[in-house]
Design a protein around this motif. Sequence first.
Motif, short mmCIF file in Angstrom:
data_model
loop_
_atom_site.label_atom_id
_atom_site.label_comp_id
_atom_site.label_asym_id
_atom_site.label_seq_id
_atom_site.Cartn_x
_atom_site.Cartn_y
_atom_site.Cartn_z
N PHE A 234 0.85 -1.19 0.00
CA PHE A 234 0.00 0.00 0.00
C PHE A 234 0.88 1.24 0.00
CE2 PHE A 234 0.62 -0.83 4.51
CZ PHE A 234 0.71 0.42 5.11
N ASN A 235 0.38 2.28 -0.64
CA ASN A 235 1.08 3.56 -0.70
C ASN A 235 0.49 4.49 0.33
OD1 ASN A 235 2.50 2.60 -3.00
ND2 ASN A 235 0.78 3.19 -4.31
N ILE A 236 1.32 5.12 1.12
CA ILE A 236 0.83 5.99 2.18
C ILE A 236 1.60 7.30 2.16
CG2 ILE A 236 2.40 4.94 3.89
CD1 ILE A 236 0.18 5.46 6.01
N SER A 237 0.89 8.39 2.39
CA SER A 237 1.54 9.70 2.40
C SER A 237 0.84 10.60 3.41
CB SER A 237 1.51 10.35 1.01
OG SER A 237 0.18 10.52 0.57
N ALA A 238 1.59 11.53 3.96
CA ALA A 238 1.03 12.47 4.94
C ALA A 238 0.09 13.44 4.25
CB ALA A 238 2.16 13.23 5.64
N VAL A 239 -1.04 13.69 4.88
CA VAL A 239 -2.04 14.61 4.30
C VAL A 239 -1.45 15.99 4.08
CG1 VAL A 239 -4.25 15.76 4.72
CG2 VAL A 239 -3.99 13.34 5.26
N ASP A 240 -0.69 16.48 5.04
CA ASP A 240 -0.11 17.82 4.96
C ASP A 240 1.39 17.78 4.68
OD1 ASP A 240 -2.60 19.06 5.59
OD2 ASP A 240 -2.25 18.61 7.70
N GLY A 241 1.85 16.68 4.09
CA GLY A 241 3.27 16.54 3.81
C GLY A 241 3.68 17.10 2.46
N ASP A 242 4.86 16.71 2.01
CA ASP A 242 5.40 17.24 0.74
C ASP A 242 4.99 16.40 -0.46
OD1 ASP A 242 6.85 14.93 1.11
OD2 ASP A 242 8.80 15.92 1.33
N GLY A 243 4.10 15.43 -0.24
CA GLY A 243 3.64 14.60 -1.34
C GLY A 243 4.42 13.32 -1.53
#
Length: 406
Positions: A234-243
């Motif tokens: 699964f791919n996960i990223s921070a909502v308010d991160g740098d993408g």
Amino acid sequence: MDIMEAKQLVIKAGIEVVEYGLIARTWGNISCRVDDKRFVITPSGRPYETLTPDEIVVVNIDDCSYEGDIKPSSEKGIHAEAYRLRPEVNFVIHTHQMQASVISALGMDINEVEPASAEIVGDNVPIAAYGLPGTGKLRKGVVEAIKRSDSKAVIMAHHGALCMGKDYDEAFKVAAELEKICETTVKNRYRLITGKVAETLGDVAEYIGSLFDSSAKEAPVFEPCNSERDGSVFNISAVDGDGSIVRIDIKTGELVAGNDYPASAEMHRAIYKKRKDVNFIMHTKTPAEVAMSKSGKTMKPLLDDFAQLVGATVRSVTFNPNSTKKTAKKVVKALKGRNGVLLNNNGALCVSGSEYDATAVEMVMDKGCKTAVGARLFEAGKPISPIETRLMRFIYLKKYSKQAKK
């Protein structure tokens, strides 16, 4: 009006109600009068963004009969009554708009309408008695509300709103003004209680969140992440991160790509392992969601679309980044049979089979939390009965979700 012209107006309106956030998925319905005997209306259970003229159904006002294999909206009877009772009405929008939904759970008419709004909607806004979607009881309640008021809008208890206009433009103008009226009603109540002026409805949510006396408010706060299943990872990223995206193996939990292992990654992984139907997870922290996540209590639906999309109840649970495996299991358990959960002191987690569906769930989750905030503010509003919420959830899972996939 020419039938094709009426159908094109309904299609145009369908796109706009989605863009304006007046409905989620296939909820709500739109119609346009053709003449004294007929109107056209959106079909049952089909996405608004892709509707064609062939899918817009011609319905007879007198008996709601129609031709063809495509079923019209289950609320066609309400539209027929609007045209029958209001000869001047030529366009009707049934919305699930945000602020009107908040008021819909309170069980009260709006009797204080500012003059500028009254010019557009009317001197008051009546509330129609509750009935399950598509039932005669719901239709009867709307009829009685239309009869006892000259308002161009009716709030439907625990459901949404009916906005009527002489044409397309006026119906949308009524819907927009109704939101202002409902927002003003909430802000006036806040000022009455606190003596303060709410700049935004977020101020109201923050106030309600501060009233809860619960250990949920002590739960550790962590960064929200969204994720999507991609085969065995699964791919996960921070909502308010740098993408930047981190890829994690679902079975082993090993880092496949990326550098930092997000604090909530184990929670996402546990959900994907247990829920094969989940392909997208969305973690949001709107003011209303954060406020209700401080309650530490199970939310019971005040809105019927909340029961349908999110769950017959929504539990509150703590995820602790310092005890990831143990608390991740608790989140999975709390999500059983549901598409959303409140993460104590951390907003809401919404899950579904696609990003499109998860976004719809989150939209309704936020609206449900706003409604719960409103109910607490007014000290009013009883949840829909457990039997009815379970029935609606069952029907949705078995019927409407299948239609949405077509």
